[in-house]
Design an enzyme around this catalytic site. Sequence first.
Site, PDB file in Angstrom:
ATOM      1  N   CYS A  72     -10.700  23.110  19.134  1.00 25.58           N
ATOM      2  CA  CYS A  72     -11.343  21.881  19.580  1.00 25.58           C
ATOM      3  C   CYS A  72     -11.162  21.783  21.093  1.00 25.58           C
ATOM      4  O   CYS A  72     -10.137  22.233  21.626  1.00 25.58           O
ATOM      5  CB  CYS A  72     -10.669  20.709  18.861  1.00 25.58           C
ATOM      6  SG  CYS A  72     -10.911  19.094  19.592  1.00 25.58           S
ATOM      7  N   CYS A  78      -4.303  16.897  23.279  1.00 25.18           N
ATOM      8  CA  CYS A  78      -4.164  15.890  22.230  1.00 25.18           C
ATOM      9  C   CYS A  78      -2.940  16.214  21.378  1.00 25.18           C
ATOM     10  O   CYS A  78      -2.673  17.380  21.081  1.00 25.18           O
ATOM     11  CB  CYS A  78      -5.421  15.849  21.381  1.00 25.18           C
ATOM     12  SG  CYS A  78      -5.279  14.873  19.878  1.00 25.18           S
ATOM     13  N   GLN A 296      -5.125   7.214   0.929  1.00 23.17           N
ATOM     14  CA  GLN A 296      -5.003   8.578   1.429  1.00 23.17           C
ATOM     15  C   GLN A 296      -6.117   8.876   2.433  1.00 23.17           C
ATOM     16  O   GLN A 296      -7.276   8.556   2.195  1.00 23.17           O
ATOM     17  CB  GLN A 296      -5.078   9.572   0.274  1.00 23.17           C
ATOM     18  CG  GLN A 296      -3.892   9.513  -0.661  1.00 23.17           C
ATOM     19  CD  GLN A 296      -2.630  10.139  -0.083  1.00 23.17           C
ATOM     20  OE1 GLN A 296      -2.617  10.619   1.052  1.00 23.17           O
ATOM     21  NE2 GLN A 296      -1.557  10.142  -0.854  1.00 23.17           N
ATOM     22  N   TYR A 330       6.765   3.208  -5.845  1.00 26.73           N
ATOM     23  CA  TYR A 330       6.140   3.373  -4.530  1.00 26.73           C
ATOM     24  C   TYR A 330       4.641   3.596  -4.753  1.00 26.73           C
ATOM     25  O   TYR A 330       4.054   4.578  -4.314  1.00 26.73           O
ATOM     26  CB  TYR A 330       6.763   4.529  -3.748  1.00 26.73           C
ATOM     27  CG  TYR A 330       8.277   4.510  -3.741  1.00 26.73           C
ATOM     28  CD1 TYR A 330       8.973   3.727  -2.816  1.00 26.73           C
ATOM     29  CD2 TYR A 330       9.006   5.249  -4.665  1.00 26.73           C
ATOM     30  CE1 TYR A 330      10.372   3.705  -2.826  1.00 26.73           C
ATOM     31  CE2 TYR A 330      10.394   5.225  -4.682  1.00 26.73           C
ATOM     32  CZ  TYR A 330      11.082   4.450  -3.748  1.00 26.73           C
ATOM     33  OH  TYR A 330      12.445   4.418  -3.769  1.00 26.73           O
ATOM     34  N   GLU A 351       5.688  -1.620  -5.440  1.00 23.84           N
ATOM     35  CA  GLU A 351       5.340  -1.313  -4.052  1.00 23.84           C
ATOM     36  C   GLU A 351       5.833  -2.452  -3.156  1.00 23.84           C
ATOM     37  O   GLU A 351       5.679  -3.627  -3.486  1.00 23.84           O
ATOM     38  CB  GLU A 351       3.827  -1.150  -3.906  1.00 23.84           C
ATOM     39  CG  GLU A 351       3.298  -1.106  -2.492  1.00 23.84           C
ATOM     40  CD  GLU A 351       3.876   0.049  -1.687  1.00 23.84           C
ATOM     41  OE1 GLU A 351       4.291  -0.207  -0.535  1.00 23.84           O
ATOM     42  OE2 GLU A 351       3.917   1.181  -2.201  1.00 23.84           O
ATOM     43  N   ASP A 396       6.345   8.426  -5.738  1.00 16.62           N
ATOM     44  CA  ASP A 396       5.519   8.780  -4.575  1.00 16.62           C
ATOM     45  C   ASP A 396       6.040   7.999  -3.370  1.00 16.62           C
ATOM     46  O   ASP A 396       5.368   7.105  -2.844  1.00 16.62           O
ATOM     47  CB  ASP A 396       4.048   8.449  -4.846  1.00 16.62           C
ATOM     48  CG  ASP A 396       3.111   9.032  -3.783  1.00 16.62           C
ATOM     49  OD1 ASP A 396       3.613   9.684  -2.850  1.00 16.62           O
ATOM     50  OD2 ASP A 396       1.893   8.821  -3.878  1.00 16.62           O
ATOM     51  N   CYS A 423       5.401  13.500   0.692  1.00 20.11           N
ATOM     52  CA  CYS A 423       4.637  13.794   1.902  1.00 20.11           C
ATOM     53  C   CYS A 423       5.533  14.367   3.004  1.00 20.11           C
ATOM     54  O   CYS A 423       5.060  14.622   4.114  1.00 20.11           O
ATOM     55  CB  CYS A 423       3.914  12.542   2.405  1.00 20.11           C
ATOM     56  SG  CYS A 423       4.993  11.148   2.775  1.00 20.11           S
TER      57      CYS A 423
END
EC number: 2.1.1.190
Length: 558
Positions: A72, A78, A296, A330, A351, A396, A423
């Site tokens: 890019c 960036c 997401q 979560y 949550e 999660d 994640c």
Amino acid sequence: MKKGFRGTGTVERVDFPNKGIAVTDDGERVIVKNTIPGQKVEFVVNKVKHQRAEGRLMEVIEKSPLETEEPCPHFGMCGGCTYQTVPYEKQLDMKLTQVKKLISDAIGTEEESGYEFIGIHGSPKKSEYRNKMEFSFGDEYKDGPLALGMHKRGSFYDLVTVSDCQIVDEDFRTILKATLDYFSKNNIPYFHRATHKGYLRHLLVRKATKTGEIIVDLVTSTQTEGFNEEELLAGFRYALLTRQYDGRFKGVLHTKNDSVADVVKNEGTEVLYGDSYFYEELLGLKFKITPFSFFQTNSLGAEVLYETAREFILGDNKDSLNGKTVYDLYSGTGTIAQLMAPVCKEVVGVEIVEEAVCAAKENAALNGLDNCKFIAGDVLKVLDEIEEKPDYIILDPPRDGIHPKAIGKIIEYGVENMVYISCKPTSLARDLQIFMARGYRVEKICCVDMFPNTYHVETVVLLSQQKPDDTIEIDLDLDELDATSAELKATYQEIKDYVLKEFGLKVSSLYISQVKRKCGIEVGENYNLPKSENARVPQCPKEKEEAIKAALKYFAMI
């Protein structure tokens, strides 16, 4: 190697998250972030701790043999993408290698611990995959012209106007250019992070991949000296809506935020055009999304992630959850909960973000699901209040993983199986050690790439409870029982506690029984042996074996 040392090295490997290990000509190692294996780099050491040096990347002297893609135009300046010059299949290999190393360092290799590492699933789209961006207003250099985009790599103040960003589609780029052109022509000042003066702060853009609906939220301060805000916002709305888009506009919003922190914060939102929400679809379900609700960022990748999790949960028996209660801890906006709802009796989602819980309830109603219950609160506290006991647990958690005390409460439910969606592999590796120390075993692991061209990756893990073999009836002659025998001098838990306290190591009952057998201590013919003939059994590492032997000596068992 001292702080301030300037040198060069070749990147030997990259560990998660984005930590390149550069080796100098003298054989010294230094951690240099934002690098790729095989690159020759120049660095300056900015930190030395426990004889481990960390350096800041100054220049890539020679490209890596892995780098064959055209980057890019913003690449390098960036701070967003790191792997953009690497072909996608090589990116997947790098991420898989990093996660495998973390997991094997924490709980042992596949051969040692007996789990199956399935591999990594790629994202259906390699570019233009993001459905959300938060752009910042500022300048590209001190007192320079207005900029709108991402922070420069390593800079808190300077920005890069990412008008040709490759991880979003053309509609995002059109919105960015239209916004920057409009406010530049009107000489509207940005909110300066040092002086806390100015008007323009952030531009939040969301676009649904499936429905094509677009929502834009302009985030500003309330400092309106020198211009008419109502007229300015009317012009902004016109500047956006008169451009050509592949998708269609659902709403234009204006959010006020006078917080000194450089974050997108909602202190009041007004609708300039249309609605304050839009709809997205995943795996046949419909979701209502507001500017600040969690969803997401890669819609097609999310389908791969949740399909993988659902396969781990149900396995070959699609009716395995019939009549059962599932905890979705979560739960965010309840995506995975709603995917599981049709195949179980009830799903209880927990949550901490109240807005996400409200969205989850609304989305469940939207999809006609009446067996989903969503609770707002901290998992650590809410688990003490839920009356329904789970038959299955889905985890999660956020990037930092699960609170250790919450893990304890989760384990106490004693469910046979759990699925952990992570994640952040470093948090996952830490948490898996705790689960295994408390009697769970890792069955399957699979990575899912939701973030092409970056170092981020999702991981799905199937956990099962290691239960002792069925009891058998025996005849016991108490007169012949030697109450001073080695087996009675310390319990398994006492041995675990001693090893943890003295050596900082967590050991399982399996490892203790293996060492006991080596030392000639009777542990029962079938205790902690595998149920099936061909099962792979993890063997106790040498370091832990020595620590367990020390405990056995301490308790006078050997």
